[in-house]
Scaffold this motif. Structure first.
Motif, PDB file in Angstrom:
ATOM      1  N   ILE A 127     120.271 -25.634 -89.368  1.00 33.68           N
ATOM      2  CA  ILE A 127     120.971 -25.233 -89.371  1.00 33.68           C
ATOM      3  C   ILE A 127     120.825 -23.794 -90.368  1.00 33.68           C
ATOM      4  O   ILE A 127     121.836 -22.637 -89.535  1.00 33.68           O
ATOM      5  CB  ILE A 127     122.908 -26.248 -90.150  1.00 33.68           C
ATOM      6  N   GLY A 128     120.132 -23.848 -90.921  1.00 33.52           N
ATOM      7  CA  GLY A 128     119.582 -22.761 -91.658  1.00 33.52           C
ATOM      8  C   GLY A 128     119.001 -21.983 -90.341  1.00 33.52           C
ATOM      9  O   GLY A 128     118.837 -20.422 -90.598  1.00 33.52           O
ATOM     10  N   THR A 129     118.996 -21.987 -89.346  1.00 31.11           N
ATOM     11  CA  THR A 129     118.276 -20.910 -88.288  1.00 31.11           C
ATOM     12  C   THR A 129     120.062 -20.328 -87.794  1.00 31.11           C
ATOM     13  O   THR A 129     119.332 -19.431 -86.435  1.00 31.11           O
ATOM     14  CB  THR A 129     117.768 -21.745 -87.049  1.00 31.11           C
ATOM     15  N   LEU A 130     121.155 -21.243 -88.357  1.00 33.91           N
ATOM     16  CA  LEU A 130     122.382 -20.897 -87.332  1.00 33.91           C
ATOM     17  C   LEU A 130     122.932 -19.351 -88.261  1.00 33.91           C
ATOM     18  O   LEU A 130     123.048 -18.942 -87.799  1.00 33.91           O
ATOM     19  CB  LEU A 130     122.711 -21.684 -87.125  1.00 33.91           C
ATOM     20  N   ALA A 131     123.026 -19.868 -90.164  1.00 34.24           N
ATOM     21  CA  ALA A 131     123.251 -19.607 -90.501  1.00 34.24           C
ATOM     22  C   ALA A 131     122.598 -19.012 -92.088  1.00 34.24           C
ATOM     23  O   ALA A 131     122.064 -20.311 -92.312  1.00 34.24           O
ATOM     24  CB  ALA A 131     124.620 -19.633 -90.776  1.00 34.24           C
ATOM     25  N   GLU A 132     122.395 -18.529 -92.390  1.00 30.77           N
ATOM     26  CA  GLU A 132     121.790 -18.645 -94.506  1.00 30.77           C
ATOM     27  C   GLU A 132     122.735 -18.943 -95.428  1.00 30.77           C
ATOM     28  O   GLU A 132     123.372 -18.858 -95.661  1.00 30.77           O
ATOM     29  CB  GLU A 132     121.100 -16.965 -94.798  1.00 30.77           C
ATOM     30  N   VAL A 133     122.463 -20.943 -95.397  1.00 28.70           N
ATOM     31  CA  VAL A 133     123.366 -21.410 -95.959  1.00 28.70           C
ATOM     32  C   VAL A 133     122.813 -22.117 -96.941  1.00 28.70           C
ATOM     33  O   VAL A 133     123.177 -23.418 -97.765  1.00 28.70           O
ATOM     34  CB  VAL A 133     123.549 -22.625 -94.949  1.00 28.70           C
ATOM     35  N   ALA A 185     132.617 -20.381 -84.631  1.00 24.21           N
ATOM     36  CA  ALA A 185     132.464 -20.902 -82.862  1.00 24.21           C
ATOM     37  C   ALA A 185     133.121 -19.540 -82.172  1.00 24.21           C
ATOM     38  O   ALA A 185     132.440 -18.952 -81.035  1.00 24.21           O
ATOM     39  CB  ALA A 185     134.079 -21.576 -82.438  1.00 24.21           C
ATOM     40  N   ARG A 186     133.964 -18.299 -83.240  1.00 19.32           N
ATOM     41  CA  ARG A 186     134.576 -17.393 -82.521  1.00 19.32           C
ATOM     42  C   ARG A 186     133.475 -16.279 -82.243  1.00 19.32           C
ATOM     43  O   ARG A 186     132.704 -15.618 -81.212  1.00 19.32           O
ATOM     44  CB  ARG A 186     135.240 -16.393 -83.482  1.00 19.32           C
ATOM     45  N   ALA A 187     132.379 -16.259 -83.062  1.00 19.58           N
ATOM     46  CA  ALA A 187     131.042 -15.287 -83.002  1.00 19.58           C
ATOM     47  C   ALA A 187     130.161 -15.672 -82.331  1.00 19.58           C
ATOM     48  O   ALA A 187     129.147 -15.145 -81.288  1.00 19.58           O
ATOM     49  CB  ALA A 187     130.237 -16.090 -84.252  1.00 19.58           C
ATOM     50  N   ALA A 222     131.667 -28.179 -89.998  1.00 19.95           N
ATOM     51  CA  ALA A 222     132.779 -27.081 -90.823  1.00 19.95           C
ATOM     52  C   ALA A 222     131.556 -25.937 -90.408  1.00 19.95           C
ATOM     53  O   ALA A 222     132.556 -24.554 -89.733  1.00 19.95           O
ATOM     54  CB  ALA A 222     132.269 -27.632 -92.401  1.00 19.95           C
ATOM     55  N   LEU A 223     130.509 -25.831 -90.431  1.00 21.11           N
ATOM     56  CA  LEU A 223     130.030 -24.411 -89.773  1.00 21.11           C
ATOM     57  C   LEU A 223     130.188 -24.447 -88.125  1.00 21.11           C
ATOM     58  O   LEU A 223     130.026 -23.224 -88.131  1.00 21.11           O
ATOM     59  CB  LEU A 223     127.765 -24.645 -90.027  1.00 21.11           C
ATOM     60  N   PHE A 268     129.481 -28.961 -99.551  1.00 22.22           N
ATOM     61  CA  PHE A 268     128.877 -28.273 -98.534  1.00 22.22           C
ATOM     62  C   PHE A 268     129.731 -27.222 -97.311  1.00 22.22           C
ATOM     63  O   PHE A 268     130.112 -26.510 -96.862  1.00 22.22           O
ATOM     64  CB  PHE A 268     127.430 -29.429 -98.045  1.00 22.22           C
ATOM     65  N   ALA A 269     130.406 -28.914 -96.587  1.00 18.91           N
ATOM     66  CA  ALA A 269     131.169 -28.863 -95.814  1.00 18.91           C
ATOM     67  C   ALA A 269     132.722 -27.750 -96.414  1.00 18.91           C
ATOM     68  O   ALA A 269     132.785 -27.174 -95.298  1.00 18.91           O
ATOM     69  CB  ALA A 269     132.218 -30.132 -95.288  1.00 18.91           C
ATOM     70  N   THR A 270     132.851 -27.690 -97.410  1.00 20.25           N
ATOM     71  CA  THR A 270     134.119 -27.005 -97.471  1.00 20.25           C
ATOM     72  C   THR A 270     133.582 -25.723 -97.717  1.00 20.25           C
ATOM     73  O   THR A 270     135.088 -25.052 -97.446  1.00 20.25           O
ATOM     74  CB  THR A 270     134.489 -27.649 -98.842  1.00 20.25           C
ATOM     75  N   MET A 271     132.733 -25.642 -98.120  1.00 21.90           N
ATOM     76  CA  MET A 271     132.289 -24.337 -98.437  1.00 21.90           C
ATOM     77  C   MET A 271     131.829 -23.471 -97.363  1.00 21.90           C
ATOM     78  O   MET A 271     132.468 -22.012 -97.068  1.00 21.90           O
ATOM     79  CB  MET A 271     131.117 -24.132 -99.672  1.00 21.90           C
ATOM     80  N   LEU A 272     131.082 -24.024 -96.012  1.00 21.87           N
ATOM     81  CA  LEU A 272     131.017 -23.540 -94.377  1.00 21.87           C
ATOM     82  C   LEU A 272     132.466 -23.567 -94.180  1.00 21.87           C
ATOM     83  O   LEU A 272     131.894 -22.139 -93.455  1.00 21.87           O
ATOM     84  CB  LEU A 272     130.051 -24.286 -94.227  1.00 21.87           C
ATOM     85  N   ALA A 273     133.274 -24.118 -94.351  1.00 18.25           N
ATOM     86  CA  ALA A 273     134.499 -23.720 -93.080  1.00 18.25           C
ATOM     87  C   ALA A 273     134.854 -22.459 -94.496  1.00 18.25           C
ATOM     88  O   ALA A 273     135.749 -21.971 -93.244  1.00 18.25           O
ATOM     89  CB  ALA A 273     135.679 -24.859 -94.007  1.00 18.25           C
TER      90      ALA A 273
END
Length: 230
Positions: free
Chosen positions: A11-17, A127-129, A121-122, A80-85
C-alpha cells in the motif's frame, strides 16, 4: 508480447503511509498500557528485513520482554484502518497510471502485508482520486504464510491474474518488495517511499520513478534502466 498487468507491491506504492503505520503502533501500545514508543528510526529498522507479521513480537524478543503480540497487532491494524479512513493522498502519478491501465485493459493487482481492514479503508478513502478504478486482484497477509522478501504473495498474484511473470510489472517501494518481486521472476519499477531512504543502493541500475507514468512503466517492463521523473 504486451504488458498485461501491474502489481502494486504494497500500500506504500499507493500512498505514503509509513508514518501513519508507526503512529498506529504507538497508539496500540498506549491502549494496552505498554511503555514502548517507537521512533522513526526504530520503526524503520524493524520494517527493514521484512519476512514476518509480528513486529511487536520481534521487538519484545529484542528487549527480553513478554507481550501479547497478536493482541497488539490486532489493535494496531484497527488504529491503522481508522487513520487511513481519515483521508490520505495518493502518491504522484498513481491515479494517472491506474486510469491509463483501466483504459488499456491492463489488469491491476495489489500485494500487501496489511490485513483487509486497513486496505479497505485506504481504497475507500482514495476511490474518488482513483476515479473509482478497482483492483482486479488483492493478495493480503491472510492469503499467504510467508511475507516479503519471500515471493509467495507475488506468485499468488500472478496465479490469480492467470499470467506468467513476463507479462506483468511489479511496482515496488522498498527493497523487501523488490526482492520478493524479482524472486517471482517479475520485472520491476522502483517507486521508493520513505522507508527506502536508508537503502537507496538497492535500486541502483533500475528504472526509478519519482512520479508514476506510462512511459516509466513501459521502460521498466522492457528492461531499460533509466531515471524516470514523470
Amino acid at each position: 508480447m504486451t504488458l498485461e498487468a501491474l502489481i502494486f507491491g504494497g500500500i506504500g506504492t499507493l500512498a505514503e503511509v509509513a508514518e501513519l503505520d508507526r503512529a498506529a503502533w504507538n497508539a496500540a501500545f498506549r491502549a494496552h498500557g505498554i511503555s514502548w514508543n517507537w521512533s522513526w528510526d526504530t520503526y524503520a529498522e524493524l520494517m527493514r528485513p521484512g519476512g514476518d507479521r509480528q513486529l511487536a513480537a520481534r521487538y519484545a524478543a529484542h528487549l527480553g520482554e513478554s507481550v501479547d503480540a497478536d493482541l497488539l497487532d490486532h489493535t494496531h491494524q484497527n488504529h491503522f484502518a481508522t487513520m487511513l479512513a481519515g483521508g490520505v493522498p495518493l502518491r504522484p502519478g498513481v491515479a494517472r497510471v491506474m486510469n491509463w491501465a483501466a483504459r488499456g485493459g491492463v489488469k491491476l493487482a495489489l500485494v500487501s502485508r496489511s490485513d483487509m481492514e486497513p486496505v479497505r479503508a485506504l481504497l475507500m478513502a482514495t476511490a474518488r482520486a482513483r476515479g473509482g478504478v478497482p483492483f482486479d486482484v488483492a493478495i493480503l497477509r491472510g492469503d499467504v504464510t510467508r511475507m516479503a522478501p519471500d515471493p509467495e504473495a507475488m506468485e499468488a498474484a500472478l496465479i490469480a491474474l492467470n499470467l506468467g511473470p513476463a507479462r506483468a510489472l511489479a511496482i515496488v517501494d522498498t527493497p523487501v518488495a523488490l526482492h520478493a518481486a524479482r524472486d517471482a521472476g517479475l520485472r520491476t519499477l522502483a517507486f521508493p517511499g520513505r522507508l527506502a531512504e536508508t537503502e537507496p543502493e538497492d535500486f541502483e541500475g533500475m528504472t526509478i520513478a519519482h512520479a508514476l507514468g506510462p512511459e516509466a512503466l513501459i521502460s521498466a517492463w522492457r528492461g531499460e534502466s533509466r531515471e524516470a521523473a514523470e
